[in-house]
Design a protein around this motif. Structure first.
Motif, mmCIF file in Angstrom:
data_model
loop_
_atom_site.group_PDB
_atom_site.id
_atom_site.type_symbol
_atom_site.label_atom_id
_atom_site.label_comp_id
_atom_site.label_asym_id
_atom_site.label_seq_id
_atom_site.Cartn_x
_atom_site.Cartn_y
_atom_site.Cartn_z
ATOM 1 N N ALA A 41 0.973 -1.280 0.128
ATOM 2 C CA ALA A 41 0.066 0.008 -0.137
ATOM 3 C C ALA A 41 0.919 1.363 0.124
ATOM 4 O O ALA A 41 0.591 2.152 -0.728
ATOM 5 C CB ALA A 41 -1.066 0.091 1.243
ATOM 6 N N LEU A 42 1.946 1.212 0.655
ATOM 7 C CA LEU A 42 2.888 2.389 1.027
ATOM 8 C C LEU A 42 3.608 2.766 -0.551
ATOM 9 O O LEU A 42 3.735 3.832 -0.931
ATOM 10 C CB LEU A 42 3.763 2.270 1.988
ATOM 11 C CG LEU A 42 3.327 2.472 3.197
ATOM 12 C CD1 LEU A 42 4.205 1.814 4.517
ATOM 13 C CD2 LEU A 42 3.015 3.828 3.598
ATOM 14 N N ASP A 43 3.834 1.597 -1.216
ATOM 15 C CA ASP A 43 4.230 1.651 -2.518
ATOM 16 C C ASP A 43 3.415 2.526 -3.549
ATOM 17 O O ASP A 43 3.841 3.233 -4.343
ATOM 18 C CB ASP A 43 4.609 0.408 -3.188
ATOM 19 C CG ASP A 43 5.259 0.282 -4.505
ATOM 20 O OD1 ASP A 43 6.050 1.316 -4.742
ATOM 21 O OD2 ASP A 43 4.951 -0.855 -5.372
ATOM 22 N N VAL A 44 2.030 2.487 -3.346
ATOM 23 C CA VAL A 44 1.095 3.073 -4.180
ATOM 24 C C VAL A 44 0.915 4.265 -3.655
ATOM 25 O O VAL A 44 0.839 5.392 -4.581
ATOM 26 C CB VAL A 44 -0.248 2.140 -4.135
ATOM 27 C CG1 VAL A 44 -1.111 3.034 -5.010
ATOM 28 C CG2 VAL A 44 0.080 0.671 -4.802
ATOM 29 N N VAL A 45 0.725 4.695 -2.291
ATOM 30 C CA VAL A 45 0.253 5.960 -1.846
ATOM 31 C C VAL A 45 1.504 6.776 -1.261
ATOM 32 O O VAL A 45 1.323 8.167 -1.123
ATOM 33 C CB VAL A 45 -0.709 5.628 -0.758
ATOM 34 C CG1 VAL A 45 -1.858 4.833 -1.211
ATOM 35 C CG2 VAL A 45 -0.153 5.238 0.434
ATOM 36 N N ALA A 46 2.461 6.436 -1.053
ATOM 37 C CA ALA A 46 3.630 7.269 -0.253
ATOM 38 C C ALA A 46 4.288 8.142 -1.244
ATOM 39 O O ALA A 46 4.379 7.872 -2.523
ATOM 40 C CB ALA A 46 4.558 6.413 0.196
ATOM 41 N N ASP A 47 4.606 9.552 -0.684
ATOM 42 C CA ASP A 47 5.175 10.374 -1.708
ATOM 43 C C ASP A 47 6.593 10.503 -0.871
ATOM 44 O O ASP A 47 7.046 10.084 0.236
ATOM 45 C CB ASP A 47 4.471 11.583 -1.849
ATOM 46 C CG ASP A 47 4.024 12.254 -0.507
ATOM 47 O OD1 ASP A 47 4.970 12.163 0.444
ATOM 48 O OD2 ASP A 47 2.733 12.811 -0.536
ATOM 49 N N LYS A 48 7.298 11.671 -1.802
ATOM 50 C CA LYS A 48 8.779 11.839 -1.249
ATOM 51 C C LYS A 48 8.983 12.636 0.073
ATOM 52 O O LYS A 48 9.943 12.601 0.788
ATOM 53 C CB LYS A 48 9.654 12.528 -2.429
ATOM 54 C CG LYS A 48 9.949 11.770 -3.568
ATOM 55 C CD LYS A 48 10.759 12.580 -4.467
ATOM 56 C CE LYS A 48 11.097 11.621 -5.565
ATOM 57 N NZ LYS A 48 12.142 12.501 -6.576
ATOM 58 N N SER A 49 7.602 13.171 0.585
ATOM 59 C CA SER A 49 7.664 13.780 1.637
ATOM 60 C C SER A 49 8.177 12.592 3.242
ATOM 61 O O SER A 49 8.705 12.911 4.029
ATOM 62 C CB SER A 49 6.296 14.147 2.343
ATOM 63 O OG SER A 49 5.317 13.318 2.370
ATOM 64 N N VAL A 50 7.805 11.243 2.814
ATOM 65 C CA VAL A 50 8.351 10.368 3.785
ATOM 66 C C VAL A 50 9.267 9.500 3.328
ATOM 67 O O VAL A 50 9.289 8.334 3.836
ATOM 68 C CB VAL A 50 6.912 9.485 4.021
ATOM 69 C CG1 VAL A 50 6.052 10.175 4.885
ATOM 70 C CG2 VAL A 50 6.135 8.705 2.872
ATOM 71 N N MET A 51 10.198 9.766 2.470
ATOM 72 C CA MET A 51 11.562 9.166 1.872
ATOM 73 C C MET A 51 12.132 8.606 2.868
ATOM 74 O O MET A 51 12.507 7.334 3.104
ATOM 75 C CB MET A 51 12.083 9.944 0.725
ATOM 76 C CG MET A 51 13.108 9.017 0.073
ATOM 77 S SD MET A 51 14.424 9.957 -1.039
ATOM 78 C CE MET A 51 12.994 10.195 -2.431
ATOM 79 N N ASP A 52 12.668 9.693 3.940
ATOM 80 C CA ASP A 52 13.503 9.313 4.775
ATOM 81 C C ASP A 52 12.777 8.249 6.010
ATOM 82 O O ASP A 52 13.431 7.249 6.240
ATOM 83 C CB ASP A 52 13.699 10.424 5.560
ATOM 84 C CG ASP A 52 14.714 11.411 5.082
ATOM 85 O OD1 ASP A 52 15.337 11.059 3.891
ATOM 86 O OD2 ASP A 52 14.885 12.578 5.325
ATOM 87 N N ASP A 53 11.536 8.099 5.952
ATOM 88 C CA ASP A 53 10.789 7.260 6.667
ATOM 89 C C ASP A 53 11.057 5.715 5.952
ATOM 90 O O ASP A 53 11.457 4.927 6.682
ATOM 91 C CB ASP A 53 9.333 7.300 7.232
ATOM 92 C CG ASP A 53 9.281 8.766 7.850
ATOM 93 O OD1 ASP A 53 9.312 8.574 9.158
ATOM 94 O OD2 ASP A 53 9.011 9.529 7.363
ATOM 95 N N LEU A 54 10.630 5.653 4.674
ATOM 96 C CA LEU A 54 10.735 4.355 4.084
ATOM 97 C C LEU A 54 12.275 3.971 3.740
ATOM 98 O O LEU A 54 12.462 2.739 4.055
ATOM 99 C CB LEU A 54 10.105 4.657 2.773
ATOM 100 C CG LEU A 54 8.719 5.383 2.462
ATOM 101 C CD1 LEU A 54 8.346 4.964 1.071
ATOM 102 C CD2 LEU A 54 7.746 4.140 3.374
ATOM 103 N N ILE A 55 13.183 4.869 3.850
ATOM 104 C CA ILE A 55 14.631 4.379 3.779
ATOM 105 C C ILE A 55 14.813 3.668 5.507
ATOM 106 O O ILE A 55 15.437 2.665 5.202
ATOM 107 C CB ILE A 55 15.396 5.512 3.436
ATOM 108 C CG1 ILE A 55 15.499 6.192 2.141
ATOM 109 C CG2 ILE A 55 16.918 5.251 3.928
ATOM 110 C CD1 ILE A 55 16.107 7.236 1.591
ATOM 111 N N ALA A 56 14.592 4.341 6.153
ATOM 112 C CA ALA A 56 14.792 3.708 7.656
ATOM 113 C C ALA A 56 14.201 2.364 7.767
ATOM 114 O O ALA A 56 14.762 1.386 8.310
ATOM 115 C CB ALA A 56 14.298 4.912 8.728
ATOM 116 N N LEU A 57 12.959 2.237 7.254
ATOM 117 C CA LEU A 57 12.163 1.083 7.368
ATOM 118 C C LEU A 57 12.773 -0.031 6.510
ATOM 119 O O LEU A 57 13.155 -1.078 7.050
ATOM 120 C CB LEU A 57 10.764 1.284 7.222
ATOM 121 C CG LEU A 57 9.888 2.137 8.138
ATOM 122 C CD1 LEU A 57 8.609 2.529 7.774
ATOM 123 C CD2 LEU A 57 9.917 1.382 9.357
#
Length: 208
Positions: free
Chosen positions: A141-157
């Motif tokens: 779901a995050l692959d579909v809805v996430a944007d670059k505002s949370v890139m650092d969160d996705l990188i950490a995870l």
């Protein structure tokens, strides 16, 4: 009081109305087991849908009538008005099967950007780190809805191996952003990840 027009959305599949298996020619014990499994599956669906009653009620209040949250997953119809309801119920204590149905119903572009932070919280809190399951569905779901505002969160995870192969679709998201130096650096680090689902995505993104 404003009357809200309602529309019924039917999914492509319905476990409750599925016919029993054809047991013609099967040994008696095998046939009995197949029938029993079919009946047990229907009972699980009935129990699961009973738990969904508050969600189904709230969906109907915004004009969406469904028998199961999975009807939204298994439809080609739009259901924009359902998204705020789904987000609200995402953070309620449903069983895993129902929670996954809510997550998958939010795996649509219409859930941007409001679903991003709730999905991040759900990913962090989910405990099943397998390649298939609730946590992997949240990553999808995050692959579909996430944007670059949370890139650092996705990188950490993505870099946290404690999340296991459930991170694979987070890495796929980073691959879409590989021209960004932050994503590029993370992908280079993930090439040697101990989980093949994660490392494989990173290698594919980098052409290795």
């Amino acid at each position: 009081m404003t009357n809200i027009s309602k529309r019924r959305i039917k999914g492509r599949f319905d476990d409750l109305t599925a016919p029993p298996p054809d047991t013609t020619g099967m040994p008696e014990d095998v046939a009995e087991r197949k029938i029993r499994e079919h009946q047990e599956k229907k009972q699980r669906v009935i129990h699961r849908r009973k738990e969904l009653t508050p969600l189904l009620h709230d969906l109907e209040n915004v004009g969406i009538v469904v028998d199961d949250v999975w009807d939204l997953v298994n439809t080609n119809e739009d259901y924009l008005e359902a998204v705020p309801v789904l987000i609200r119920h995402l953070e309620l204590p449903y069983s895993e099967g129902n929670k996954e149905g809510i997550v998958r119903a939010l795996t649509v572009k219409a859930a941007r950007p409001d679903a991003i932070q709730p999905l991040l919280r759900q990913f962090r809190n989910a405990t099943d780190n397998d390649a298939v399951g609730l946590k992997a569905a949240i990553a999808n779901a995050l692959d579909v809805v996430a944007d670059k505002s949370v890139m650092d969160d996705l990188i950490a995870l993505s870099l946290d191996s404690e999340h296991g192969p459930a991170r694979a679709d987070l890495v796929r998201k980073l691959a879409r952003w590989k021209r960004d130096p932050r994503a590029q650096h993370a992908l280079e680090h993930l090439v040697d990840d101990p989980y093949i689902e994660v490392g494989g995505r990173a290698r594919k993104a980098l052409g290795k």
